[in-house]
Design a protein around this motif. Structure first.
Motif: not given
Length: 218
Positions: A99-123
């Motif tokens: 039922i509920i879609p979820q991200v369960v992993g990453v294909v590191l070999a396909k990571r683009p150069r300079g991919a930005a990290r996910i920044v958690a909100p401070e507020r």
């Protein structure tokens, strides 16, 4: 043997249920939205390139919490559910409980150069109020974080989610007051809908309600 093994209040102990593994697809993570729930919990929500998964087209999926997107355990070019997920990554998606879609992993070999990290909100992304992080140890080790919560009880996003929950089938079961209608009425600006009590005063604003799109006599 069945009698010896017996049963619990919910199921027989002598039965094994075989289940098919969940269908898993890959797609590209385009963006991450920060969603505020009715308890103030802030959840990262993935925006992805559409992919057909278990019979439906999926564009959004939960990332659970910010601790899960900051660790980096890798194995054979892939990463598990607790990983350093970045924007532009090719990710594995499946449906929890079909039922509920979820991200369960990453294909590191396909990571683009300079991919930005996910920044958690401070507020809080909705009311800009303060947030609390659990557990306290996460302040020194972000990968331990399990919950990030807006602590403003008057946060508009929390109020809206509480109203949607209250009117839902499992609570008051108010026909015609679903998620889209709650959002529409609150967005109109001239109809007060900021508390559970306001729901029962909506009849006092009949003319204003009739002026909204898709509203009419019934």
């Amino acid at each position: 043997l069945q009698q010896t093994l017996g049963t619990t209040s919910k199921s027989p102990r002598w039965v094994i249920a075989y289940k098919f593994p969940a269908e898993r697809k890959t797609t590209v993570l385009l963006d991450v939205l920060h969603q505020v729930g009715k308890t103030g919990k802030i959840t990262p929500r993935a925006v992805m390139e559409p992919v057909l998964l278990a019979g439906t087209t999926v564009k959004h999926a939960t990332l659970h919490n910010y601790g899960r997107v900051r660790d980096a355990e890798t194995e054979e070019g892939t990463a598990g559910p607790r990983t350093d997920i970045r924007l532009g990554d090719t990710v594995f998606v499946e449906k929890a409980g079909e039922i509920i879609p979820q991200v369960v992993g990453v294909v590191l070999a396909k990571r683009p150069r300079g991919a930005a990290r996910i920044v958690a909100p401070e507020r809080c992304p909705e009311c800009k109020g303060p947030v609390e992080i659990e557990p306290p140890e996460a302040a020194s080790d972000p990968a331990l974080e399990t919950v990030r919560r807006c602590v403003n009880p008057e946060c508009p996003a929390q109020v809206q989610e509480k109203l949607i929950w209250f009117a839902g089938r499992g609570q008051m079961d108010i026909e015609g007051l679903g998620e889209k209608t709650v959002v529409q009425v609150r967005a109109a600006g001239n109809i007060p809908l900021n508390s559970f009590a306001d729901i029962f005063r909506l009849h006092e604003h009949r003319d204003a309600l009739l002026a909204l799109d898709r509203m009419g006599e019934k």
